[in-house]
Scaffold this active site. Structure first.
Site, short mmCIF file in Angstrom:
data_model
loop_
_atom_site.label_atom_id
_atom_site.label_comp_id
_atom_site.label_asym_id
_atom_site.label_seq_id
_atom_site.Cartn_x
_atom_site.Cartn_y
_atom_site.Cartn_z
CG ASN A 86 40.75 42.34 40.12
OD1 ASN A 86 40.42 43.66 40.75
ND2 ASN A 86 41.52 41.48 40.91
CG ASP A 135 44.62 43.25 41.66
OD1 ASP A 135 44.90 42.01 41.77
OD2 ASP A 135 43.68 43.53 42.56
CG ASP A 153 37.35 36.12 38.01
OD1 ASP A 153 36.78 35.30 38.82
OD2 ASP A 153 38.28 36.55 38.33
CD GLU A 195 34.02 35.04 41.77
OE1 GLU A 195 34.27 34.12 42.13
OE2 GLU A 195 34.70 36.11 40.94
#
Length: 526
Positions: A139, A191, A221, A262
């Site tokens: 991410n 990001d 993640d 996740e």
């Protein structure tokens, strides 16, 4: 409490089966049946162990755990504890202690060793039939990665700071050179912009690179934040489409590679990620329900959580856990009670799904936030620096930790032995790994019971979540389970007093005439 394996024989009764012979013998490999062949995906038959490399074991005395330290402790993980899967928290080069801001995606953290050390760890794990997965942080990256300065359009920018905030009210825009870049977590973690195809191509190159090192998969993640559109920062359709394409890409390289997602969210929001976008996702609501049931001795929310899971997920297509590196340690949540921690371990390791154990959970390591204090060095033995290092540890262990691993290995009633025995039991009986789950009605609000069953094995599991001893513990069972031999695989007392089963007026069957507080049992119905 020492958990025992008991051989039981059926006494012919007109009604049902559960009259038990109380001649106990200690659980041992020679007394168990040969395990049935695995069913389902390979990960469904594994017990994973989450390792923060920095805190596990230091092999060279610099106060920081490393790859060679893990290699040195593989015998403990495989032979003593019994796990057969490892998840490594971030191992890439990073300026932060935790590693979730990656500055070089093609190399390992030099504090942990070299790329050759990492490959040796992979090889040594595979020699022991231990699968190993690594954290992949997609991410966002560190702002110290060369991309951040050389490939500006790989990130998300605004010419001015907007008044918008993040999902928990945090600042998400940070200044640089007269503009503002977007970061959902922290100013040091910018990001990535996945509307730019170059970023996607680079991430394809990265996952191919690591798959070619021999790693068996990845923990992905912060998936729900991958692609932002029109002010929506999480769970966008564009995120789902990107992940589906990414899933197809890495499966084209290695169809057996695992991805664990996740998505810290409600089950309703997790579900779309667990189908064609990852292999399994962590079930956060279920984890909360297990810990809450143990803490309160009430099973209502746990039953509701399991009903939602069983109704909505495909069979075993989820990852189970109690706590992880972002949460206060389990024993700290359970008022420092080892007995409650044993109950939690029992729920985790007898239930469906792929279980993950956070390092140190098996010895009751304690810790509450800040994050550094829930990621402290492992407590190997009593003595200077807790057996973790010969130097000065990157962070000191708590001064009042009650029992090291070495102490608990010598104590048959320890939390460590509870984990060891339950892992051994799960590996020995396929129904506990991949069998269906059928929740049962019981005679007490504190007794949680269920059947695990496949075409060849049926296992009845029950636990008294409360501390009060109970009499005439009954479960509601279909008569189709009658006329079988019974083997008691596991129980939590040397003095349990099983009684002849008898059918009550409510149609329930009495399993035990008395069940001690926090008592637990697993029965094989043959």
């Amino acid at each position: 409490m020492r958990f025992k394996l008991q051989q039981l024989r059926l006494l012919k009764v007109s009604a049902f089966l559960l009259l038990i012979n109380a001649n106990a013998f200690t659980m041992g490999l020679s007394e168990k049946e040969q395990p049935l062949p695995d069913q389902g995906e390979w990960w469904s038959n594994r017990v994973f162990y989450e390792i923060f490399v920095r805190s596990f074991y230091d092999s060279d005395g610099d106060g920081i755990g490393d790859f060679q330290g893990i290699i040195a402790k593989l015998d403990y993980l495989q032979e003593d504890l019994g796990i057969n899967g490892i998840w490594l928290m971030p191992i890439n080069q990073s300026p932060s202690y935790h590693g979730y801001d990656v500055s070089d995606y093609y190399d390992v953290n030099s504090e942990y060793g070299t790329l050759e050390d990492y490959k040796e760890l992979i090889d040594e794990c595979h020699k022991r039939d231990i699968k190993i997965i690594m954290d992949l942080v997609m991410n966002h990256s560190s702002i110290e990665v060369n991309w951040f300065n050389e490939n500006k359009d790989w990130y998300i920018w605004n010419s001015e700071k907007t008044p918008s905030t993040g999902p928990w009210g945090q600042n998400i825009w940070y200044p640089k050179d007269g503009e503002y870049y977007y970061s959902v977590f922290d100013r040091i973690m910018a990001d990535l912009n996945y509307t730019n195809n170059e970023v996607t191509e680079e991430m394809h190159n990265i996952i191919r690179f690591w798959l070619e090192t021999g790693v068996d998969g990845f923990r992905l993640d912060a998936l729900k934040y991958m692609v932002e559109t029109d002010g929506q920062l999480e769970n966008t359709e564009e995120t789902h489409q990107w992940l589906e394409d990414f899933y197809n890409y890495y499966k084209s390289i290695n169809p057996a590679a695992l991805t664990v997602g996740e998505v810290w969210d409600s089950m309703e929001n997790i579900l779309p990620y667990s189908r064609d976008e990852t292999d399994i996702c962590f079930e956060f609501s279920l984890a909360d329900a297990m810990v809450s049931a143990v803490k309160t001795a009430r099973k209502g929310n746990l039953i509701a959580a399991w009903n939602r899971v069983l109704e909505n997920y495909d069979k075993n297509d989820y990852a189970t856990f109690l706590t992880n590196h972002d949460q206060n340690r389990l024993v700290s949540q359970l008022m420092n009670s080892r007995e409650l921690a044993k109950n939690a371990a029992f729920l985790l390791l007898t239930s469906p799904g792929t279980p993950f154990i956070y390092y140190g959970e098996e010895i009751g390591m304690r810790g509450v936030k800040p994050d550094e204090d829930i990621r402290r060095p492992f407590h190997w033995f009593e003595g200077p620096r807790d057996g973790f290092t010969t130097g000065f540890p990157w962070r000191w262990q708590e001064s009042s930790f009650p029992d090291s691993l070495a102490d608990q290995m010598e104590d048959d009633s320890s939390l460590f032995h509870t984990y060891k025995d339950l892992i051994d039991l799960r590996k020995s009986y396929r129904a506990l790994r991949t069998g269906d789950m059928k929740l049962l009605t019981t005679s007490s609000p504190s007794v949680f019971a269920f059947i695990r069953e496949d075409s060849d094995q049926t296992v009845l599991t029950l636990i008294n979540l409360g501390k009060r001893e109970l009499g005439d513990v009954s479960v509601e069972l279909d008569d189709s389970y009658g006329n079988r031999k019974v083997k008691q695989l596991y129980w939590s007392s040397n003095t349990a007093r099983p009684a002849p089963s008898r059918k009550t007026e409510s149609g329930q069957w009495t399993v035990f005439s008395q069940l001690e507080g926090f008592g637990a049992s697993v029965l094989l119905l043959e």
